[in-house]
Design a protein around this motif. Structure first.
Motif, short mmCIF file in Angstrom:
data_model
loop_
_atom_site.label_atom_id
_atom_site.label_comp_id
_atom_site.label_asym_id
_atom_site.label_seq_id
_atom_site.Cartn_x
_atom_site.Cartn_y
_atom_site.Cartn_z
N ASN A 9 0.82 -1.20 0.00
CA ASN A 9 0.00 0.00 0.00
C ASN A 9 0.86 1.26 0.00
OD1 ASN A 9 0.84 -0.73 2.66
ND2 ASN A 9 -0.50 0.87 3.47
N GLY A 34 1.31 -6.17 -8.25
CA GLY A 34 0.04 -6.76 -8.65
C GLY A 34 -0.05 -7.01 -10.15
N LEU A 92 -0.33 -5.53 5.84
CA LEU A 92 -1.66 -5.75 5.28
C LEU A 92 -2.14 -7.18 5.48
CD1 LEU A 92 -1.29 -3.82 1.92
CD2 LEU A 92 -1.91 -2.94 4.18
N CYS A 93 -3.45 -7.35 5.46
CA CYS A 93 -4.07 -8.66 5.66
C CYS A 93 -4.18 -9.41 4.35
CB CYS A 93 -5.45 -8.49 6.29
SG CYS A 93 -5.41 -7.70 7.91
N THR A 94 -3.04 -9.65 3.71
CA THR A 94 -2.99 -10.44 2.49
C THR A 94 -1.59 -11.03 2.36
OG1 THR A 94 -2.99 -10.37 0.07
CG2 THR A 94 -2.50 -8.31 1.21
N PRO A 95 -1.48 -12.29 1.95
CA PRO A 95 -0.15 -12.88 1.75
C PRO A 95 0.60 -12.23 0.60
CG PRO A 95 -1.87 -14.38 0.99
CD PRO A 95 -2.57 -13.28 1.71
N GLY A 96 -0.10 -11.42 -0.20
CA GLY A 96 0.56 -10.72 -1.28
C GLY A 96 1.37 -9.51 -0.83
N ASP A 97 1.28 -9.18 0.46
CA ASP A 97 2.01 -8.01 0.96
C ASP A 97 3.44 -8.41 1.28
OD1 ASP A 97 2.49 -5.45 1.75
OD2 ASP A 97 1.53 -5.62 3.70
N PHE A 147 -5.92 0.46 -0.07
CA PHE A 147 -6.22 -0.87 0.43
C PHE A 147 -6.08 -0.91 1.96
CE2 PHE A 147 -5.00 -5.54 0.75
CZ PHE A 147 -6.30 -5.98 0.61
N LEU A 148 -7.13 -1.33 2.63
CA LEU A 148 -7.24 -1.42 4.09
C LEU A 148 -7.28 -0.05 4.78
CD1 LEU A 148 -5.12 -4.53 5.12
CD2 LEU A 148 -7.57 -4.34 4.80
#
Length: 411
Positions: free
Chosen positions: A304, A311, A340-345, A379-380
């Protein structure tokens, strides 16, 4: 303690620090590498910060013009002091409303991606009672360099396919409110070396000469694109292009005889080369954890804040500058992740860094391009990072994008 660390103590983290002296140096280096008749468009998508853009506009004949693709970038360019006459508007999705705003601010040069794009530009221009210069963006069927990020040679939303140009010429030349004044080609980004860059530019110039002959219009403007390299989020320096000036001049002498005397304005574009080396991202270690034999260093900056363009399917390489007081060999390997709450972070896998602890400050170098505005900023709903510009070791500006105001103050 470095200046970036001192600023982080004052303004908190995550924090971007942009050194405007480095921006000015990059501008000088690029102009020095090009024939003296060349102009440079600064690609605002790299970093639209007004102080950076204002610095690139300085220095008279060596001032960069602005290349933009939205009304948001138009506003940034105007805030930095650019006039409409200094702005080149590009992009495949220009709406009538955007075009009207741009023309209302005096923009008179546009890149054209298709016949329908040209007709839309012409319709708006006619409504404003003006005729605008249009550069045909060409999607060449062939290319030179086989490496780097390719921007041509395949089906694309960008540009008019070269093989279809001949059939379109009568219609392209008859759109009211428009004047075909040249060509726009952008075949690659971030060339791997000078030889690849030169080869691609030579090919681009050959294609441009073919386009001029095909449409039967003597060019007033020619934008041959960019491809100038810059390390991204890893230590390193801008490359020095020692042969580029001579090779570009020679290629133009062959393809466009007398171009220096006949008024042809030739431009390159650059974003990352001009701004990548000016910025550092300063962030803090929030937590450290072990999971099945792997260490994770959790920062207060994630995709973020930086690297949101991962992405697009490319994992962006990130390296950390070791702390100045770290002992030689006193390092360990860890995954660098954001909050962030995503494994992509994920900012970096198996990054070697001084033994981390919560509260440590970590600096990511060469982060001046494709940072805040190329990230998943909303995001978030986390706060945007603070951005500080400095010149000569003195603070010029402190700012932060305030996207959370959309929802009001939760207090």
């Amino acid at each position: 303690m470095s200046m970036a660390t001192e600023l982080a103590a004052t303004y908190g983290t995550p924090l971007y620090v942009y050194d405007l002296d480095r921006v000015a140096a990059a501008r000088r280096d690029l102009f020095d590498a090009l024939p003296e008749e060349f102009g440079v468009f600064y690609a605002f998508k790299a970093n639209p910060h007004p102080e950076i853009a204002r610095t690139l506009r300085e220095d008279g004949s060596r001032a960069c013009r602005a290349e933009i693709s939205s009304t948001g970038e138009l506003a940034a360019a105007l805030a930095a002091g650019y006039s409409g006459a200094e702005i080149f508007y590009t992009g495949p999705g220009k709406t009538a409303a955007e075009l009207a705003t741009a023309m209302g601010h005096g923009v008179r040069m546009f890149s054209v991606e298709s016949l329908s794009d040209l007709r839309r530009i012409g319709s708006v221009a006619t409504g404003h009672g003006v005729v605008v210069d249009c550069l045909l963006r060409i999607n060449s069927a062939s290319a030179s360099a086989s490496t780097s990020i390719r921007m041509t040679g395949t089906s694309s939303q960008f540009g008019i396919d070269s093989e279809s140009l001949a059939d379109l010429v009568p219609q392209l030349k008859s759109v009211p409110g428009t004047r075909i004044s040249g060509a726009h080609l952008f075949p690659l980004s971030n060339a791997k070396d000078e030889e690849s860059l030169i080869s691609e530019f030579q090919h681009t110039i050959e294609v441009a000469a073919w386009v001029q002959k095909e449409i039967g219009v003597e060019f007033r403007h020619l934008d041959i694109g960019g491809g100038f390299a810059m390390p991204y989020a890893v230590p390193g320096e801008r490359p020095v292009y020692r042969k580029l000036r001579t090779e570009l001049g020679g290629a133009l002498d062959v393809a466009f005889p007398g171009w220096r005397a006949n008024g042809l304005q030739v431009f390159c574009e650059s974003g990352r080369y001009l701004t990548g080396g000016c910025g550092e991202l300063v962030c803090s270690v929030v937590n450290i954890k072990e999971s099945r034999g792997r260490k994770f260093v959790i920062l207060d900056a994630g995709i973020n804040t930086f690297g949101g363009m991962s992405g697009l399917g490319r994992l962006l390489p990130v390296a950390v500058q070791p702390q100045a007081d770290a002992e030689p060999g006193d390092t360990e390997v860890a995954n660098l992740v954001g909050p962030l709450c995503t494994p992509g972070d994920l900012l970096g896998r198996d990054v070697s860094l001084p033994s981390p602890a919560s509260g440590d400050v970590i600096t990511i170098p060469n982060a001046g391009a494709y940072g805040v505005t190329a990230s998943l900023l909303m995001f978030l709903g986390r706060p945007a990072p603070t951005e500080v510009t400095v010149r000569g070791g003195q603070i010029v500006s402190v700012s932060r994008l305030e996207h959370n105001r959309v929802y009001g103050d939760p207090r």
